[in-house]
Design a protein around this motif. Structure first.
Motif, PDB file in Angstrom:
ATOM      1  N   VAL A  40       2.715   3.002  -8.010  1.00  0.00           N
ATOM      2  CA  VAL A  40       4.521   3.188  -7.232  1.00  0.00           C
ATOM      3  C   VAL A  40       3.575   4.399  -6.334  1.00  0.00           C
ATOM      4  O   VAL A  40       4.207   4.679  -6.095  1.00  0.00           O
ATOM      5  CB  VAL A  40       4.885   4.265  -8.666  1.00  0.00           C
ATOM      6  CG1 VAL A  40       5.965   5.453  -8.505  1.00  0.00           C
ATOM      7  CG2 VAL A  40       5.912   3.376  -9.085  1.00  0.00           C
ATOM      8  N   ALA A  41       2.510   4.899  -7.611  1.00  0.00           N
ATOM      9  CA  ALA A  41       2.064   5.760  -6.181  1.00  0.00           C
ATOM     10  C   ALA A  41       1.360   5.541  -5.039  1.00  0.00           C
ATOM     11  O   ALA A  41       1.559   5.751  -3.806  1.00  0.00           O
ATOM     12  CB  ALA A  41       0.328   6.313  -7.030  1.00  0.00           C
ATOM     13  N   ASN A  42       1.294   4.327  -4.632  1.00  0.00           N
ATOM     14  CA  ASN A  42       0.977   3.240  -3.407  1.00  0.00           C
ATOM     15  C   ASN A  42       2.182   3.241  -2.800  1.00  0.00           C
ATOM     16  O   ASN A  42       2.145   3.523  -1.503  1.00  0.00           O
ATOM     17  CB  ASN A  42      -0.395   2.166  -3.816  1.00  0.00           C
ATOM     18  CG  ASN A  42      -0.923   1.844  -3.857  1.00  0.00           C
ATOM     19  OD1 ASN A  42      -1.964   2.612  -2.281  1.00  0.00           O
ATOM     20  ND2 ASN A  42      -1.335   0.573  -4.017  1.00  0.00           N
ATOM     21  N   SER A  43       2.647   3.366  -3.100  1.00  0.00           N
ATOM     22  CA  SER A  43       3.563   2.597  -2.463  1.00  0.00           C
ATOM     23  C   SER A  43       4.708   3.840  -2.043  1.00  0.00           C
ATOM     24  O   SER A  43       4.896   3.779  -0.724  1.00  0.00           O
ATOM     25  CB  SER A  43       5.343   1.732  -3.806  1.00  0.00           C
ATOM     26  OG  SER A  43       5.260   2.658  -4.246  1.00  0.00           O
ATOM     27  N   ILE A  44       4.448   4.504  -2.643  1.00  0.00           N
ATOM     28  CA  ILE A  44       5.153   6.314  -1.875  1.00  0.00           C
ATOM     29  C   ILE A  44       4.215   6.983  -0.950  1.00  0.00           C
ATOM     30  O   ILE A  44       4.279   7.527   0.000  1.00  0.00           O
ATOM     31  CB  ILE A  44       5.222   7.020  -3.517  1.00  0.00           C
ATOM     32  CG1 ILE A  44       6.129   6.187  -4.336  1.00  0.00           C
ATOM     33  CG2 ILE A  44       5.919   8.785  -2.649  1.00  0.00           C
ATOM     34  CD1 ILE A  44       6.943   7.255  -5.302  1.00  0.00           C
ATOM     35  N   ILE A  45       2.588   6.947  -0.765  1.00  0.00           N
ATOM     36  CA  ILE A  45       1.521   6.863  -0.083  1.00  0.00           C
ATOM     37  C   ILE A  45       2.334   6.338   1.024  1.00  0.00           C
ATOM     38  O   ILE A  45       2.362   6.764   1.711  1.00  0.00           O
ATOM     39  CB  ILE A  45       0.159   6.730  -0.165  1.00  0.00           C
ATOM     40  CG1 ILE A  45      -0.096   8.093  -1.495  1.00  0.00           C
ATOM     41  CG2 ILE A  45      -0.416   7.161   0.233  1.00  0.00           C
ATOM     42  CD1 ILE A  45      -1.119   7.286  -2.394  1.00  0.00           C
ATOM     43  N   LYS A  46       2.788   5.047   0.932  1.00  0.00           N
ATOM     44  CA  LYS A  46       2.452   4.441   2.103  1.00  0.00           C
ATOM     45  C   LYS A  46       4.187   4.484   2.800  1.00  0.00           C
ATOM     46  O   LYS A  46       4.112   4.480   3.984  1.00  0.00           O
ATOM     47  CB  LYS A  46       3.021   2.904   2.125  1.00  0.00           C
ATOM     48  CG  LYS A  46       1.410   2.875   1.825  1.00  0.00           C
ATOM     49  CD  LYS A  46       1.197   0.781   1.336  1.00  0.00           C
ATOM     50  CE  LYS A  46      -0.069   0.243   1.106  1.00  0.00           C
ATOM     51  NZ  LYS A  46       0.121  -0.723   0.177  1.00  0.00           N
ATOM     52  N   ILE A  47       4.904   4.685   2.078  1.00  0.00           N
ATOM     53  CA  ILE A  47       6.235   5.080   2.455  1.00  0.00           C
ATOM     54  C   ILE A  47       6.498   6.212   4.051  1.00  0.00           C
ATOM     55  O   ILE A  47       6.836   6.465   4.818  1.00  0.00           O
ATOM     56  CB  ILE A  47       6.638   6.343   1.485  1.00  0.00           C
ATOM     57  CG1 ILE A  47       7.100   5.138   0.530  1.00  0.00           C
ATOM     58  CG2 ILE A  47       8.375   6.994   2.082  1.00  0.00           C
ATOM     59  CD1 ILE A  47       8.900   5.887  -0.392  1.00  0.00           C
ATOM     60  N   LEU A  85       2.890  11.464 -10.719  1.00  0.00           N
ATOM     61  CA  LEU A  85       2.397  12.005  -8.843  1.00  0.00           C
ATOM     62  C   LEU A  85       2.064  13.411  -8.724  1.00  0.00           C
ATOM     63  O   LEU A  85       2.344  14.394  -9.246  1.00  0.00           O
ATOM     64  CB  LEU A  85       3.757  11.744  -8.445  1.00  0.00           C
ATOM     65  CG  LEU A  85       3.953   9.907  -9.002  1.00  0.00           C
ATOM     66  CD1 LEU A  85       5.323  10.060  -7.967  1.00  0.00           C
ATOM     67  CD2 LEU A  85       2.719   9.228  -8.465  1.00  0.00           C
ATOM     68  N   LEU A  92       3.822  14.160  -3.483  1.00  0.00           N
ATOM     69  CA  LEU A  92       4.786  12.597  -2.991  1.00  0.00           C
ATOM     70  C   LEU A  92       6.044  12.232  -3.895  1.00  0.00           C
ATOM     71  O   LEU A  92       6.924  11.858  -4.272  1.00  0.00           O
ATOM     72  CB  LEU A  92       3.588  11.706  -3.530  1.00  0.00           C
ATOM     73  CG  LEU A  92       2.447  11.115  -3.185  1.00  0.00           C
ATOM     74  CD1 LEU A  92       1.087  10.434  -4.021  1.00  0.00           C
ATOM     75  CD2 LEU A  92       2.679  10.575  -1.069  1.00  0.00           C
TER      76      LEU A  92
END
Lengths: 278, 288, 268, 201
Positions: free
Chosen positions: C197-204, D187, D191
């Motif tokens: 999840v964290a990764n995908s939101i960073i990428k957003i 998070l 974020l």
């Protein structure tokens, strides 16, 4: 003769849906005080090879021995305990809200006692200069620091072998120097370091042994001084020696008594030559 | 006569809600046809600068700024960043996570669809961009089934289809293997030769020394140096102070006790070094 | 070489619109015709097509659901469907359980509606190219951004799946136990899902900026790159789908009004 | 220094974030399901993305990703009939989204309330769909067993179809909500709020 840490016998790996052998019978022996770099293009089998060392992949055929024990039937956890593996992308590893908690993950998974954990974490914090960021959220750190934290989180459970996948990718100069310090420390403590890298400058300066891979086979396995002279192998693996080595090869026109792998050595060599000439 | 395409005047920037000024009073000019390399350690502000040049920061994503950036004669302060994409295209580091379409050709066409190009023009441009980036044989592949170098080339192609005059590459090569890295650099050099202005952020000093005509050094948001590659890369003391390496051959040339003469002064590329050190060639043998 | 596609079979060459009309026809006919022969015919044709289109790998998963449905429907409805009355004839007995004919009929009614639909829709929808479908959606008037969201979903799944495998391995390399008892396996979930999840939101954040530079928010009229190629069977297939739907509805109304007698072998 | 400011909260990226967040929610749902099955857990856990997206972006974005998930996953698996249950997932998004908007997605009590509401909604909407399409049961073996049991002790089929879904959903959506809440809490702040800005504190 130092102790053998990892040995593979005719190691073959075929991915479930692939028709091509990712590894075609690799025979290797890695010694205790080796700092090994594995080089080659993407798809040459580097990552496939090292993932057998901590059990993430199981041989299709052939054997992998870790500290002279057959690893067949050993779990990833058992093998990883001795063979720490740092992944390329630090974002794939971080899941806690504080750097200190991130460091505790490994020791906790491997059932360290509270005292052992404290001692080992203090050591990596000291070594890697993490004191000021222990309470920070690791996801807010910059890339280089994140990467250092993930290496620290693996070192925190004191593995005897440290595997680094593409450690210099995205690191700035400060990060590279820190990495060198870590590798030297591991080496001084008698541990083994294995790194997969595309960064020939770094490989040339920081490894005691280089393994060149191409299409699932080991093309060459030697000290870096010999590897970077072997133009035939390098060409086949499509890698280039560091710029300074290329320059030295050009100047010495093939009559090399010593391979130059760093700028420092280059300067010494040619300064000495001048001196001799005068 | 050099034609300025990007002029940065006393530009400062800070992110929303943060007190840290990320870019501090930058002033410089990039001329049409330049190949500018941007170097600096992490947190130098390289990515922030790239995003500022296309007006994303502050006009789209927010933040505070002072000074102005003029792109192709128009101040971003007035246009609020709109229209920049006709002039400048930008490619980000992690190409893979920015793909949104199922096939290579649809990915190249995506930006053109957004800008409402006619279908005939799109087909022509897809063909052009795919050929320029060496992707003609993989129209039907999924972007995720390409190698790292191919993915970066696809990212360039999807920008190139809009035919911008400036292309910015923000750390496009840092996660690639040597083949992929060379693919990207070769492509960029070819585009430069065709007259595109290139701005490239990269950690690979040796490659930049070989390809870029100008180098811009950032350190903690300040412009430390901006000059011809030769002048910047031979200033070892300045670069090291800001945690930037100099090319290995330059380091070697500066480190030797005696200086040698070459046509172009202290070398920064292998080719120059071979010429520069030519006097040393075979010297050792003679001696033996 | 532009827009090179696999048009080797009729099914692959049909436009998404034609397939959607056909699907509609099948849905209406299976609900309203209620004919055993027809249901079996649809199943048979679908399975033949699935084999010819080499989709059997994925179909095996659907087969599992079909078998579960068979056991549950005939097991539960056969013994205790709501329409079973006391004194209804018993069709057969298994382990002291009475399977009533009325119960079996109730099971038939739903099973022979659901399973042919599952098989037919599987064949039809899996042969639709998502990008072609998105073009069809745009042309049908669905806003560009909605269609983008739909297409992008498939891409993000591919990307996140790749990342998840890396993340799982990275955590296992730090001693995460993914194979222990149930509690241990539950505990292993969090260290894997958090970075996903964290990764995908960073990428957003980066992706949003990248899309901005590609004009996603530009106010001009959006255009489409793909064009659905004309194919001789498109119109006949669509017409067949519509005719089938109209016929089925009319038939059911006429039967309900007792104007005509139901066909033989009707499912009750 | 005298600086001009562009308020990021009014930034143009808001629409773009929504357009990307919905697919991300869909994908997290899907990947959650894959992780659960690869860990051989006995439940689906395929609503984590809906909950997280709802908590970050609000109820309607969450609802959209919940509904889209059913459609997309049915297109991937080929089990098109399963997309009928899209209505159920919309509820999860709306409930958590509204709770988060009112700042009620913080404590474990909030999560329990959310879970009960979500489970009830899923049973209320799921049962009639199953009734019409499948006659009461569906493709889930666990639910079917419960229905059979309830039916055997005298509950009529329509009620059994509803009642059986409550415990099954309580466990599945409950655990999914708790996990989503844990993830959300972990998070970093910047974020958690994506209203058009790059960094926000």
């Amino acid at each position: 003769m130092s102790e053998t840490v990892i040995r593979t016998e005719n190691l073959v790996h075929v991915y479930p849906r692939g028709e091509v052998k990712a590894l075609k019978g690799v025979n290797l022996e890695i010694k205790k005080d080796d700092v090994v770099s594995i080089i080659g293009q993407n798809g040459s089998g580097k990552t496939t090879l090292v993932r057998h060392f901590n059990g993430l992949l199981k041989p299709t055929s052939g054997k992998v021995y870790l500290f002279d024990e057959d690893t067949e039937g050993q779990s990833v956890a058992e093998m990883s305990r001795r063979c720490g593996y740092v992944f390329q992308n630090p974002n794939h590893q971080i899941f806690t809200t504080k750097v200190i908690e991130e460091l505790e993950v490994g020791p906790r998974n491997f059932n360290f006692t509270a005292a052992e954990m404290k001692e080992s974490i203090e050591r990596v914090v000291e070594l890697m200069d993490l004191k000021d960021i222990l309470e920070q959220h690791p996801m807010t750190l910059d890339y280089t620091t994140k990467k250092i934290v993930t290496i620290a989180s693996v070192l925190a459970f004191k593995p005897e072998v440290l595997i680094l996948d593409e450690p210099t990718g995205g690191l700035d100069e400060v990060g590279r120097q820190m990495l060198t310090r870590i590798i030297n420390m591991m080496h001084d403590e008698g541990h083994t370091v294995i790194m997969i890298s595309h960064d020939m400058d770094y490989v040339a300066e920081n490894s005691s042994r280089v393994i060149v891979m191409c299409q699932g086979e080991v093309l060459d396995d030697n000290v870096p001084e010999k590897i970077f002279l072997n133009s035939e192998v390098l060409e086949k693996a499509q890698v280039e020696p560091p710029q300074i080595t290329q320059l030295d090869l050009f100047l010495s026109a093939g009559k090399n008594e010593e391979t130059i792998l760093s700028v420092e050595k280059f300067i010494n060599k040619y300064n000495a030559k001048r001196g001799g000439n005068n | 006569m050099a034609n300025p395409i990007i002029e940065v005047k006393n530009y400062s920037y800070k992110y929303d809600g943060s007190d840290v000024i990320v870019l501090k009073d930058l002033s410089f000019t990039i001329n049409e046809g330049d190949f500018v390399g941007i170097v600096g350690c992490n947190k130098a502000g390289k990515s922030t600068l790239c995003k500022s040049l296309v007006g994303i920061l502050p006009f789209v994503a927010g933040g505070s700024w002072s000074g102005e950036i003029i792109v192709d004669g128009k101040s971003l302060n007035e246009t609020r960043g709109s229209g920049v994409t006709d002039v400048i295209g930008i490619v980000f580091q992690d190409a893979e996570s920015q793909f949104t379409q199922q096939t290579v050709e649809d990915e190249i066409a995506f930006a053109m669809c957004n800008f409402g190009y006619s279908r005939e023009l799109m087909i022509e441009r897809v063909k052009f961009a795919a050929e320029a980036c060496g992707l003609s044989s993989m129209y039907d592949r999924s972007p995720y089934h390409l190698s790292g170098g191919q993915q970066q080339r696809l990212a360039v192609a999807s920008i190139l289809a809009l035919q911008p005059r400036v292309i910015i590459l923000d750390e496009s090569t840092s996660q690639l293997d040597p083949i992929g890295r060379d693919e990207v650099f070769r492509l960029v050099r070819e585009l430069h030769r065709q007259g595109k202005t290139i701005i490239m952020v990269d950690h690979n000093i040796e490659m930049l020394a070989e390809y870029a005509d100008k180098i811009l050094v950032l350190h903690e948001g300040e412009l430390v140096a901006y000059d011809e590659s030769h002048k910047v890369f031979t200033n070892k003391e300045l670069l090291n102070r800001h945690s930037v390496r100099v090319p290995q051959v330059t380091d070697a040339a500066l480190g030797l006790k005696e200086t040698y003469t070459g046509n172009s002064g202290t070398p920064i590329t292998l080719k120059e070094a071979e010429e520069y050190f030519a006097g040393l060639k075979g010297r050792g043998d003679q001696h033996e | 070489m532009l827009q090179e596609r696999d048009y080797s079979t009729v099914l692959r060459s049909l436009s998404p619109a034609a397939k959607l009309w056909l699907a509609m026809g099948l849905i209406f006919s299976l609900i309203f015709l209620k004919n055993t022969y027809y249901a079996f015919a649809v199943i048979a044709i679908s399975i033949v097509t699935i084999i010819r289109e080499k989709q059997t790998g994925l179909f095996k998963l659907l087969m599992v659901t079909i078998v579960i449905l068979f056991i549950s429907m005939y097991g539960i409805y056969g013994t205790m469907a709501p329409n079973i009355m006391e004194g209804d004839p018993v069709a057969f007995r298994i382990f002291n359980l009475n399977f009533y004919t009325t119960g079996i009929a109730y099971a038939n009614r739903y099973y022979l509606r659901v399973v042919p639909l599952m098989c037919a829709l599987f064949t039809i929808f899996l042969s639709i190219d998502i990008t072609d479908l998105s073009v069809t959606m745009c042309k049908a008037g669905i806003p560009y951004k909605y269609v983008f969201t739909f297409v992008d979903s498939f891409q993000v799944i591919t990307l996140l799946r790749k990342e998840m495998e890396q993340i799982r391995d990275a955590q296992r390399a730090r001693g995460l136990n993914t194979e222990g008892n149930l509690i241990q396996r539950f505990k292993a979930f969090v260290p894997i899902i958090v970075p996903v999840v964290a990764n995908s939101i960073i990428k957003i954040q980066d992706q949003a900026i990248a899309m901005e530079t590609k004009g996603f928010n530009s106010e001009c009229k959006k255009t489409l790159y793909r064009e659905i190629p004309a194919y001789k069977w498109n119109v006949p297939v669509a017409a067949f789908g519509i005719a089938l739907a109209v016929f089925s509805i009319t038939y059911r109304i006429l039967v309900a009004l007792k104007v005509i007698e139901p066909f033989i072998s009707n499912i009750i | 220094m005298n600086m001009n400011t562009v308020d990021s909260a009014k930034g143009r990226l808001k629409g773009t974030y929504i357009a990307i967040m919905i697919p991300i929610g869909v994908a997290i749902n899907y990947i959650g399901g894959i992780i659960a099955s690869s860990l051989s857990l006995p439940i689906y856990l395929d609503s984590i993305g809906t909950v997280i997206v709802a908590a970050i972006m609000g109820p309607w974005v969450g609802a959209a990703s919940g509904a889209l998930y059913n459609i997309v996953s049915s297109l991937i698996s080929g089990n098109i009939m399963a997309s009928m249950f899209a209505i159920c997932n919309i509820g999860s998004g709306l409930i958590v989204g509204y709770m988060a908007r009112k700042n009620h997605f913080k404590s474990i009590t909030d999560v329990i309330v959310a879970t009960v509401l979500v489970a009830l909604w899923n049973a209320i909407t799921g049962a009639p769909i199953a009734m019409v399409v499948y006659g009461g049961i569906d493709g889930n073996a666990g639910t079917n067993l419960m229905i059979a049991g309830l039916n055997a002790i005298g509950t009529d089929l329509a009620n059994a179809a509803f009642l059986a879904r409550i415990p099954v959903n309580l466990v599945d959506k409950g655990i999914a909500s708790v996990i989503a809440w844990i993830v959300y809490k972990r998070l970093p702040d910047h974020l958690k709020t994506l209203n058009g800005s790059t960094i926000e504190k």
